[in-house]
Motif scaffolding. Structure first.
Motif, short mmCIF file in Angstrom:
data_model
loop_
_atom_site.label_atom_id
_atom_site.label_comp_id
_atom_site.label_asym_id
_atom_site.label_seq_id
_atom_site.Cartn_x
_atom_site.Cartn_y
_atom_site.Cartn_z
N ALA A 125 0.81 -1.22 0.00
CA ALA A 125 0.00 0.00 0.00
C ALA A 125 0.84 1.27 0.00
O ALA A 125 0.30 2.37 -0.12
CB ALA A 125 -0.93 0.00 1.22
N ALA B 184 -6.33 -2.12 0.44
CA ALA B 184 -5.91 -0.80 -0.04
C ALA B 184 -6.57 -0.48 -1.38
O ALA B 184 -6.98 0.66 -1.62
CB ALA B 184 -4.39 -0.75 -0.17
N GLN B 185 -6.68 -1.49 -2.23
CA GLN B 185 -7.29 -1.26 -3.54
C GLN B 185 -8.79 -1.03 -3.42
O GLN B 185 -9.37 -0.18 -4.13
CB GLN B 185 -7.03 -2.47 -4.44
CG GLN B 185 -7.40 -2.27 -5.90
CD GLN B 185 -6.50 -1.25 -6.59
OE1 GLN B 185 -5.31 -1.18 -6.30
NE2 GLN B 185 -7.06 -0.46 -7.50
N TRP C 226 -5.73 3.06 1.70
CA TRP C 226 -4.68 2.57 2.59
C TRP C 226 -5.01 2.75 4.06
O TRP C 226 -4.46 2.02 4.92
CB TRP C 226 -3.35 3.26 2.27
CG TRP C 226 -3.33 4.76 2.44
CD1 TRP C 226 -3.58 5.70 1.47
CD2 TRP C 226 -3.05 5.49 3.64
NE1 TRP C 226 -3.47 6.96 1.98
CE2 TRP C 226 -3.13 6.87 3.32
CE3 TRP C 226 -2.72 5.14 4.94
CZ2 TRP C 226 -2.91 7.88 4.25
CZ3 TRP C 226 -2.50 6.13 5.87
CH2 TRP C 226 -2.58 7.48 5.53
N VAL D 226 -6.07 -0.41 5.89
CA VAL D 226 -5.01 -1.36 6.22
C VAL D 226 -4.60 -1.21 7.68
O VAL D 226 -4.23 -2.20 8.34
CB VAL D 226 -3.81 -1.15 5.28
CG1 VAL D 226 -2.64 -2.01 5.69
CG2 VAL D 226 -4.21 -1.43 3.83
#
Length: 470
Positions: free
Chosen positions: A32, A158-159, A163, A166
């Protein structure tokens, strides 16, 4: 000597949660970082401190927190570690700037240091000596699961959601872990301090010198390749680290209760086990640093394909660590550890000799061999180290074990980049240069390093390491 815990597997479950979370703390964010860089407007060099701050904080604080655990109770420090890690995770998720994120990651690393420095000590205290290997093997399995699952989970989160998520994922795990630890290890037999540990004063001067000395040296070593080994920054940090390290040694020699016990370091089984652990992690991370460039460069894999292939090695480690711990309880720690690091050396040599157009099956087989060797080595070696330390210094021993692992990883990455460049490969990922020959030479050097680990593991202990009968 304290007796084993009434519910050893409950203690192990709590330790496994913290171990898994600490491993995820270093592996979740890796993929990330490009998103962090984009959102916070940082360059690559600045963004790399998101990873470095965590590693440096952990390395600097492992020994002090191990000693705090010996003095005030390993269970208490471990429980507080969950809270510190959770707060650091929340602060990381809320960080509005890169500087704030780096500071939060350092705070998160302090919590991880509390967990990592006292987890193996809690496990060792909870189980009788005849079951120590398998228990430490299960704990190691949690570490490797975190390291292998972290990149995939972190990349997906993250995608999908950014982020920040996370870091948020660690908060509920920290809360649950703290509650479990409060009920199971805060005041239990496994986590309670022994009288000998309470009687030893905390070496404040040594602790205050150790962290800055190690951090300065590690930054110099890991950044020297990119900065240049004659750059003012490198020379300044190297000199600063050496001066602080010399002051640390001077203070330790005069201390009535030093941070590093000379008697413990003179114990052959303990010292050789630490040396072998350092060598093993350095050798493995020499490979892990260059592997993604090899897979996505000469082998032309996509990032997704490379990610899947790179999970093979830690997955193999996770599969075998419990079995190797069980084996060490049956036949002793020395034989499995020697065999494991020898298999690791063979596996690294196999990777080095793959060439530029290997079959996919050959790549997977070579990486599996690396993982199997590491897994066969780790649990017996950990059991050897922890079994050689007296009960009142278990926290210190666990901190040194984790220190050998962390510093070995960082030095392995630094050595990999330096050797690769010296062999004409340039900087990994920049293209150009004789990549194939430089990659082969670097990984062969890692295999030779692992071979030196065989010598360290084979060093005879003062007393036999066969399974204790008591």
């Amino acid at each position: 000597m304290s007796s084993p815990a009434a519910k050893p597997y409950a203690v192990l479950a709590v330790v496994a949660v913290g171990t898994l979370m600490a491993a995820l703390g270093s592996s979740l964010i890796n993929v990330a970082v490009p998103l962090v860089r984009r959102d916070l407007g940082a360059d690559i060099g600045a963004a790399s401190w998101v990873l470095a701050a965590y590693s440096l904080s952990v390395s600097a604080l492992l020994l002090p927190f191990g000693r705090v655990g010996d003095r005030h109770g390993k269970g208490r420090v471990y429980t507080v570690g969950f809270g510190v890690f959770g707060v650091g995770s929340a602060l990381s998720a809320l960080a509005p700037t890169l500087a704030a994120l780096v500071a939060a990651r350092a705070f998160q690393g302090a919590g991880a240091a509390m967990l990592m420095a006292n987890g193996p000590a809690l496990t060792t205290a909870a189980f009788p000596p005849a079951q120590r290997g398998r228990a430490l093997g299960l704990q190691a399995t949690a570490t490797y699961l975190g390291l292998s699952l972290g990149p995939s989970i972190g990349g997906w989160l993250a995608q999908a959601a950014g982020w920040h998520v996370v870091f948020w994922i660690n908060v509920p795990i920290s809360v649950a872990g703290a509650l479990l630890a409060r009920s199971l290890v805060w005041g239990g037999a496994a986590g309670a301090p022994l009288a000998a540990g309470r009687a030893r004063p905390f070496p404040w001067a040594s602790a205050l010198l150790f962290g800055p000395a190690l951090s300065a040296l590690l930054v110099a070593v890991t950044r020297g390749q990119s900065w240049g080994f004659w750059s003012p920054r490198f020379v300044f940090l190297l000199v600063l680290g050496v001066v602080l390290a010399a002051a640390f040694v001077r203070v330790e020699r005069r201390s009535p209760a030093p941070l590093l016990s000379a008697a413990l370091l003179r114990e052959p089984a303990f010292a050789s086990g630490l040396a072998a652990a350092f060598v093993q992690y350095a050798a493995v991370y020499m490979l892990m640093f260059l592997l993604p460039f090899y897979l996505q460069g000469p082998l032309a894999m996509s990032a997704a394909e490379a990610g899947v292939v790179m999970t093979v090695q830690p997955a193999a480690m996770a599969l075998i660590t419990f079995g190797s711990g069980w084996l060490s309880d049956r036949v002793g720690t020395r034989g499995p550890a020697v065999a494991g690091i020898a298999v690791l050396a063979i596996g690294l040599a196999s990777v080095a000799l793959l060439g530029s157009e290997p079959e996919r099956a050959s790549v997977l087989a070579a990486l599996s061999l690396v993982g199997l060797g590491s897994g066969l080595f780790t649990s017996p070696n950990n059991s050897r180290i922890m079994g050689a330390a007296p009960r009142e210094q278990q926290g210190t021993a666990a901190g040194l074990l984790a220190e050998a692992r962390n510093v070995g990883m960082l030095c392995g990455v630094a050595a990999s980049g330096a050797v690769f460049a010296a062999l004409g490969g340039g900087r990994p990922g920049e293209g150009g240069g004789a990549f194939g020959a430089a990659f082969q030479g670097t990984i062969l050097a890692a295999a030779v390093l692992a071979g030196l680990g065989v010598l360290a593991s084979a060093a005879p202990p003062r007393a036999a390491t066969a399974p204790p009968s008591r």
